[in-house]
Design a protein around this motif. Structure first.
Motif, PDB file in Angstrom:
ATOM      1  N   THR A  56       0.830  -1.203   0.000  1.00 32.04           N
ATOM      2  CA  THR A  56       0.000   0.000   0.000  1.00 32.04           C
ATOM      3  C   THR A  56       0.864   1.252   0.000  1.00 32.04           C
ATOM      4  OG1 THR A  56      -1.677  -1.209   1.261  1.00 32.04           O
ATOM      5  CG2 THR A  56      -1.909   1.175   1.153  1.00 32.04           C
ATOM      6  N   TYR A  75      -3.903  -8.312   5.631  1.00 33.39           N
ATOM      7  CA  TYR A  75      -3.902  -7.450   4.448  1.00 33.39           C
ATOM      8  C   TYR A  75      -4.852  -8.026   3.391  1.00 33.39           C
ATOM      9  CZ  TYR A  75      -2.156  -5.788  -0.104  1.00 33.39           C
ATOM     10  OH  TYR A  75      -2.064  -5.287  -1.379  1.00 33.39           O
ATOM     11  N   PHE A  76      -5.704  -7.153   2.839  1.00 31.15           N
ATOM     12  CA  PHE A  76      -6.672  -7.557   1.829  1.00 31.15           C
ATOM     13  C   PHE A  76      -6.236  -6.997   0.466  1.00 31.15           C
ATOM     14  CE2 PHE A  76      -8.855  -7.668   5.828  1.00 31.15           C
ATOM     15  CZ  PHE A  76      -9.700  -8.764   5.747  1.00 31.15           C
ATOM     16  N   PRO A  77      -5.672  -7.824  -0.411  1.00 31.63           N
ATOM     17  CA  PRO A  77      -5.202  -7.326  -1.713  1.00 31.63           C
ATOM     18  C   PRO A  77      -6.287  -6.628  -2.525  1.00 31.63           C
ATOM     19  CG  PRO A  77      -4.380  -9.547  -1.317  1.00 31.63           C
ATOM     20  CD  PRO A  77      -5.393  -9.267  -0.242  1.00 31.63           C
ATOM     21  N   GLN A  78      -7.542  -7.077  -2.416  1.00 27.86           N
ATOM     22  CA  GLN A  78      -8.630  -6.488  -3.199  1.00 27.86           C
ATOM     23  C   GLN A  78      -9.223  -5.245  -2.544  1.00 27.86           C
ATOM     24  OE1 GLN A  78     -11.016 -10.147  -3.298  1.00 27.86           O
ATOM     25  NE2 GLN A  78     -10.708 -10.216  -5.519  1.00 27.86           N
ATOM     26  N   ASP A  79      -8.906  -5.014  -1.283  1.00 28.83           N
ATOM     27  CA  ASP A  79      -9.450  -3.862  -0.554  1.00 28.83           C
ATOM     28  C   ASP A  79      -8.499  -3.527   0.592  1.00 28.83           C
ATOM     29  OD1 ASP A  79     -10.934  -1.877   0.578  1.00 28.83           O
ATOM     30  OD2 ASP A  79     -12.737  -3.075   0.907  1.00 28.83           O
ATOM     31  N   ASP A  80      -7.376  -2.890   0.247  1.00 30.64           N
ATOM     32  CA  ASP A  80      -6.328  -2.679   1.259  1.00 30.64           C
ATOM     33  C   ASP A  80      -6.700  -1.633   2.306  1.00 30.64           C
ATOM     34  OD1 ASP A  80      -6.061  -0.412  -0.298  1.00 30.64           O
ATOM     35  OD2 ASP A  80      -4.078  -0.928  -1.065  1.00 30.64           O
ATOM     36  N   THR A  86      -6.967  -3.210   5.849  1.00 25.42           N
ATOM     37  CA  THR A  86      -5.786  -3.737   6.534  1.00 25.42           C
ATOM     38  C   THR A  86      -5.888  -3.500   8.038  1.00 25.42           C
ATOM     39  OG1 THR A  86      -4.372  -3.400   4.610  1.00 25.42           O
ATOM     40  CG2 THR A  86      -3.281  -3.522   6.740  1.00 25.42           C
ATOM     41  N   HIS A 108     -13.869 -10.230   7.292  1.00 28.49           N
ATOM     42  CA  HIS A 108     -14.307  -9.815   5.961  1.00 28.49           C
ATOM     43  C   HIS A 108     -14.305 -11.026   5.031  1.00 28.49           C
ATOM     44  CE1 HIS A 108     -14.212  -5.578   6.928  1.00 28.49           C
ATOM     45  NE2 HIS A 108     -13.014  -5.707   7.424  1.00 28.49           N
ATOM     46  N   LYS A 161     -13.573 -11.168   1.847  1.00 28.57           N
ATOM     47  CA  LYS A 161     -12.562 -11.130   0.795  1.00 28.57           C
ATOM     48  C   LYS A 161     -11.266 -11.831   1.231  1.00 28.57           C
ATOM     49  CE  LYS A 161     -14.351  -6.831  -1.173  1.00 28.57           C
ATOM     50  NZ  LYS A 161     -14.081  -5.409  -1.490  1.00 28.57           N
ATOM     51  N   LYS A 162     -10.501 -12.266   0.254  1.00 29.34           N
ATOM     52  CA  LYS A 162      -9.256 -12.973   0.506  1.00 29.34           C
ATOM     53  C   LYS A 162      -8.260 -12.063   1.227  1.00 29.34           C
ATOM     54  CE  LYS A 162      -5.437 -15.300  -1.855  1.00 29.34           C
ATOM     55  NZ  LYS A 162      -4.862 -15.683  -3.188  1.00 29.34           N
ATOM     56  N   SER A 163      -7.557 -12.641   2.194  1.00 31.04           N
ATOM     57  CA  SER A 163      -6.583 -11.859   2.955  1.00 31.04           C
ATOM     58  C   SER A 163      -5.266 -12.613   3.063  1.00 31.04           C
ATOM     59  CB  SER A 163      -7.123 -11.550   4.351  1.00 31.04           C
ATOM     60  OG  SER A 163      -7.288 -12.741   5.094  1.00 31.04           O
TER      61      SER A 163
END
Length: 262
Positions: A89, A121-126, A129, A136, A138-140
């Motif tokens: 980020t 840390y969420f690569p698709q929605d940082d 973090t 969440h 989403k993948k983390s």
């Protein structure tokens, strides 16, 4: 009263559910449950510093730098220190703010100690973090980053006064404040904007704890709304985990408090 009784006794009916959804949306709007800084009062708060000569701002949890971009537009002479713990980020933050006058970029976070910490840390929605394992969908990934106490950074950077400290660290706001005990005790921070929400259930640091901590250092606390801050004493009903933003102001800055009351 008839509608109330109907809703109580027929909760599963489509009409009851429709009424409940509409009522909840309206109540969230009334309580300013809004993360858009152009609407929720964040930009308005920055604008209250337009009369300050060369204000110093700390953007803790700077993410991609959107808050800092707006702050430097509203306050062209400001000095803004940005802190971002996540290396990936930070690369985006640096790309967005490189060369912008008055901006100092720091590839670490602020906390109550100096060292390396692991976070989610969420690569698709940082923007999500967090040090805390918020569920969440989403993948983390688990990532490691550096943190330093704010008091240490203030000494190293020669910062003698912070006019606005903005903290958006997804539940670690109290740790940031824990590393600024010297600055808080000596009234070297005028205004603090901090997030509060459901992640505080996981951090186990409640709104009441923020009130106790900050009032103990001589600050008044209130929720941020579009156009004003609702400074008031804490009551249990305030513990709604909605937020999103609260403001603390030094209680000796009477003129600023009156301005912020709107």
């Amino acid at each position: 009263m008839k509608l109330r009784r109907f809703l109580q006794t027929r909760r599963r009916s489509p009409f009851s559910r429709w009424i409940a959804r509409r009522a909840e949306r309206l109540l969230l709007a009334y309580r300013n449950f809004d993360y858009d800084m152009s609407r929720n009062g964040e930009l308005w708060l920055i604008g209250r510093l337009t009369g300050v000569d060369r204000p110093v701002l700390y953007d803790v949890g700077a993410n991609h730098g959107h808050w800092t971009m707006k702050a430097t537009e509203i306050l062209p002479g400001a000095e803004v220190h940005c802190f971002e713990i996540c290396p990936t980020t930070f690369t985006k933050l640096e790309a967005n703010l490189r060369g912008r006058a008055g901006v100092r970029l720091n590839p670490f976070g602020l906390s109550n100690e100096h060292g390396m910490v692991e976070f989610k840390y969420f690569p698709q929605d940082d923007g999500k973090t967090s040090l805390f394992d918020y569920p969440h969908p989403k993948k983390s990934l688990r990532v490691t980053g550096e943190v330093r106490p704010g008091d240490e950074h203030m000494r190293a950077s020669g910062t003698t006064r912070v006019h606005l400290l903005k903290i958006d660290t997804e539940g670690a706001e109290h740790l940031v404040l824990g590393g600024l005990t010297e600055a808080l005790a000596t009234h070297r921070i005028d205004l603090i904007q901090f997030e509060y929400g459901r992640v505080n259930i996981l951090s186990r640091f409640l709104l009441k704890d923020y009130y106790d901590l900050l009032s103990g250092h001589g600050y008044v606390v209130g929720k941020l709304y579009p156009g004003y801050v609702d400074f008031k004493a804490y009551v249990l009903e305030d513990e709604d985990f909605l937020g999103p933003n609260y403001v603390a102001c030094r209680n000796d800055l009477h003129g600023l408090i009156e301005i912020l009351k709107g």
